[in-house]
Design an enzyme around this catalytic site. Structure first.
Site, short mmCIF file in Angstrom:
data_model
loop_
_atom_site.label_atom_id
_atom_site.label_comp_id
_atom_site.label_asym_id
_atom_site.label_seq_id
_atom_site.Cartn_x
_atom_site.Cartn_y
_atom_site.Cartn_z
N SER A 133 36.57 41.92 49.51
CA SER A 133 37.24 40.99 48.60
C SER A 133 36.97 39.56 49.03
O SER A 133 36.48 39.31 50.13
CB SER A 133 38.74 41.25 48.63
OG SER A 133 39.26 40.83 49.88
N LYS A 134 37.33 38.65 48.14
CA LYS A 134 37.19 37.23 48.43
C LYS A 134 37.98 36.89 49.70
O LYS A 134 37.54 36.11 50.53
CB LYS A 134 37.73 36.45 47.24
CG LYS A 134 37.77 34.96 47.41
CD LYS A 134 38.18 34.30 46.11
CE LYS A 134 39.49 33.57 46.19
NZ LYS A 134 39.67 32.63 47.26
#
Ligand code: GLU
Length: 507
Positions: free
Chosen positions: A264-265
């Site tokens: 994920s970011k």
């Protein structure tokens, strides 16, 4: 096989994650391998998740990667419009068709009623809080109401959604191009909403209708969509027949380097690497999330590293040009399991691509890096020389600034801690004579400068090694860079002499 037509179907909700670009890439490679069409369809039916600028950003990313669609909002095509919000009027007839055939129904439940249903299920200790066949006959929908009650509600303009009626006790199967035969028990799937109260379709209805109308032959999407596959397959069966259905491939996730979850970011922020293709500025907060492009990745390297995240051609080869990828790609060679993202390996790819690129191919990229650091480049030939001299030392394109700036600007700071312990009257006198001698070197080339330097060192009876280090610090400011005589030749006679003289005043 009828013409291959594949689609990437992003929802414009924010920055484009590298997993999204890999989906684009696999679509693109498959289409080009088979001489087919690559379509980009914007899936913007969920107005609550729509984010300003996200659609333009997605197309900019595709352009940067060199993965241009054949048909899209920007590129046009015979199946326009390619933005689902502009296709709103198309979907209702399919919802109506499903209702008529008994495969879907009107649901009038208010949000309070839905909340109450969930509370009751929770109180009963039910694991699933879904709107499904177990509870649907207790809800406010056209399956339970009398036909005239439904007609009256509709006539009164009561808000409703259309839900699919999941059949009981059926197994829905299909063959995934990566995973093989897959089967789902319909009893475990909920009655998904197909048409929302605002008349917009949900993803489930829109994806099936549009894949049909746009004559999509193969549909590739992330593994997270696997649980929805039975809904889509039933919709295909009810609306268009299973023979018309595209072949499916559910792509494995890209995993975080230090665990098993999806990258994920937040993992990127936590571990210090980009996850988005390009810089993304959140329009609400103005917060910028860094992208591979701006960090200094070459698009060829980015594409290459994504291609081998979860795919290989069975050989040891790691570096592939887009042409080779198009030739070699096949969906069957995509791995079933998720691939862990390794940023060090990603940088390795970029380094290899910088090394293998010819200086002219790097010119405009490096020029941008230099100019964004306020270094103005007036002579492209000189920059080409510099690129050739330092590219082996650059992992990221942004490294060209640190590695190359001294070719353009004399240092204003020097690594004095390295020089001072070696500095004495003898060395000072050597460099004074050397500055003189440089005036008269006949041919300004590496060999002549080096010979002059070494002859003078012998004359002064000083070891060449120490002098060379000092000469380097005079020209560069630090101990880095390619061969010191190569640097002297590149920056030229006047500049070399000026840098020695300036350093003599400071050392
Ligand atoms: N709009 C979906 C998404 O954002 C696309 C899934 C698909 O390709 O069918 O992931």
């Amino acid at each position: 096989m009828s013409k291959v037509r594949v689609r990437f179907a992003p929802s414009p909700t924010g920055g484009l994650h590298l997993g999204g670009v890999r989906t684009v890439l696999f679509n693109y490679l498959f289409a080009k391998h088979h001489g087919g069409d690559f379509i980009v369809r914007v899936e913007d039916t969920d107005q609550t998740r729509w984010v300003a600028g996200a659609e333009e950003y997605i197309f900019d990313c595709l352009k940067w990667c060199g993965l241009e669609p054949d048909e899209s909002v920007l590129h046009g095509g015979d199946f326009a419009p390619y933005r689902q919000s502009e296709r709103k009027a198309i979907y209702r007839q399919y919802a109506d068709q499903l209702i008529e055939a008994g495969h879907a129904y009107y649901a009038f439940d208010t949000s309070e009623e839905l909340e109450k249903m969930r509370e009751e299920l929770k109180a009963k200790g039910s694991h699933s809080l879904q709107y499904d066949q177990a509870i649907r006959m207790g809800m406010n929908n056209s399956l339970r109401l009398l036909p005239e009650e439904t007609a009256a509600l509709l006539a009164a303009g009561t808000p409703y959604v259309v839900r699919i009626k999941m059949p009981a006790n059926e197994f829905v199967s299909f063959t995934d191009m990566i995973r093989g035969e897959l089967s789902f028990d319909t009893n475990t799937v909920d009655d998904k909403v197909l048409l929302k109260a605002d008349g917009m379709p949900t993803y489930h209805l829109a994806v099936v209708v549009d894949d049909f109308l746009m004559k999509i032959s193969h549909a590739f999407r992330g593994e997270e969509w696997l649980p929805s596959a039975p809904v889509h397959i039933l919709l295909w069966k009810y609306l268009f027949g299973l023979d018309a259905m595209p072949a499916w491939a559910h792509l494995p996730l890209i995993l975080k380097p230090d665990g098993n979850g999806k990258l994920s970011k937040r993992d990127g922020d936590r571990l210090g690497f980009p996850v988005y293709a390009m810089d993304w500025t959140d329009p609400k907060t103005s917060e910028i999330t860094k992208g591979f492009k701006e960090i200094g990745f070459m698009p060829q390297a980015f594409v290459n590293l994504l291609a081998v995240l979860g795919w290989n051609d069975g050989s040891q080869q790691e570096l592939f040009s887009i042409e080779e990828l198009i030739e070699k790609f096949s969906m069957e060679k995509v791995h079933k399991g998720g691939a862990k993202f390794d940023y060090e390996k990603a940088k390795w790819f970029n380094h290899e691509w910088i090394k293998k690129s010819a200086a002219p191919d790097l010119l405009s990229l490096v020029k941008k890096v230099m100019e964004s650091n306020q270094l103005s480049i007036s002579n492209d030939d000189y920059l080409l020389t510099v690129i050739e001299l330092v590219k082996e030392r650059c992992t990221l394109l942004t490294d060209f600034y640190e590695q190359g700036k001294f070719f353009f600007e004399a240092p204003v700071n020097w690594d004095l801690p390295s020089v001072q312990p070696k500095w004495d009257a003898g060395k000072k006198s050597f460099f004074e004579s050397f500055a003189q001698a440089l005036q008269t070197v006949e041919i300004w080339d590496v060999a002549s400068i080096e010979n002059t330097f070494k002859a003078l060192a012998t004359e002064h009876n000083i070891k060449v090694g120490e002098l060379q280090m000092i000469f380097r610090v005079m020209l560069v400011g630090s101990k880095m860079g390619p061969g010191v005589f190569v640097i002297a030749q590149a920056i030229g006679r006047e500049d070399s002499i000026a840098r020695v003289q300036k350093a003599l005043q400071h050392f």
